[in-house]
Write an enzyme that holds these catalytic residues in place. Sequence first.
Site, mmCIF file in Angstrom:
data_model
loop_
_atom_site.group_PDB
_atom_site.id
_atom_site.type_symbol
_atom_site.label_atom_id
_atom_site.label_comp_id
_atom_site.label_asym_id
_atom_site.label_seq_id
_atom_site.Cartn_x
_atom_site.Cartn_y
_atom_site.Cartn_z
ATOM 1 N N CYS A 1 -73.342 -12.637 -31.669
ATOM 2 C CA CYS A 1 -72.214 -13.413 -31.124
ATOM 3 C C CYS A 1 -72.087 -13.042 -29.652
ATOM 4 O O CYS A 1 -73.087 -12.860 -28.974
ATOM 5 C CB CYS A 1 -70.941 -13.134 -31.906
ATOM 6 S SG CYS A 1 -70.428 -11.394 -31.939
ATOM 7 N N ARG B 1 -70.595 -22.551 -26.210
ATOM 8 C CA ARG B 1 -71.147 -21.288 -25.710
ATOM 9 C C ARG B 1 -72.629 -21.173 -26.080
ATOM 10 O O ARG B 1 -73.441 -20.675 -25.302
ATOM 11 C CB ARG B 1 -70.361 -20.104 -26.288
ATOM 12 C CG ARG B 1 -68.953 -19.946 -25.766
ATOM 13 C CD ARG B 1 -68.892 -19.170 -24.460
ATOM 14 N NE ARG B 1 -69.447 -17.840 -24.605
ATOM 15 C CZ ARG B 1 -68.815 -16.801 -25.146
ATOM 16 N NH1 ARG B 1 -67.591 -16.950 -25.626
ATOM 17 N NH2 ARG B 1 -69.396 -15.620 -25.216
#
Length: 279
Positions: free
Chosen positions: A236, A176
């Site tokens: 995040c 990611r």
Amino acid sequence: MDALVTTQWLASELGASDLRIVDATYLDAAGGRDASAEYEQAHIPGAVFMNLGELRDTDTDLPMMLPSAEKFASRMQSLGLGDGSRIVLYDTSPWHTAARAWWMLRHFGAHDVAILDGGLTKWRAEGRETAAGKEQLRHRHFTVWAGAEGVRTLDQMQRNLSSGGEQVLDARSAARFTGEEPDPRPATHAGHIPGSKNLPYTELFEADGTWKRGEALRQAFAAASVDLDRPIVTTCGSGITAATLLFGLHLLGKDGALYDGSWSEWGASRDTHKAMGAA
């Protein structure tokens, strides 16, 4: 009370008048699990359920922004959490969401807050007692206080691009972070905040799901080239696992800030995408 407590310690404290136990499991409904239903099926005796999916700012499209201080205090009071409580949090989430609850409680003024090492999984593996249904605790006054120093906004994160005053540490997976794996949110670019470093939150845990401690935990941050003596802000996907990194820092005697909008905000912004050179 230490910030990280053992199952043995908690078992010895069950029934203490000032002890409050909280199941802070948060799950994605798409994963086929229901955190509330699982809590009612089995929880540590006396534990109440904190619904993190509802405990947020519902006036924004961003998924997990902090709620108002008033809303937070009201929810805590209804759970029986208040002044003078020793609060122990646990979860059964793959994202270790007790850390998000820990961060929120401390942000809004709670002082004596801990996480149960290994959570309900370890508790049950040891054959300890569980309860079913819901627990009802009397309302307790929660004196709320909230400063802004532990939270970062999009504007502050953009200014940090040029100042470099804070290290930015991303808790998402390597795929990611690099953009190899697309973001699951619609209209959200892949990638990471320029200059940020990557420490997947999973690196803070042992194989049995307990927290790394001491040198092992320190080495996890060192492997991500983090200077523990410089300011750190964590990020995040939505602000959940960023709190896991903050708890890890706390175990090492360090504090940091959290970018609450995280990649769900940064990755969806046209301005940040332009600043990144469409990277």
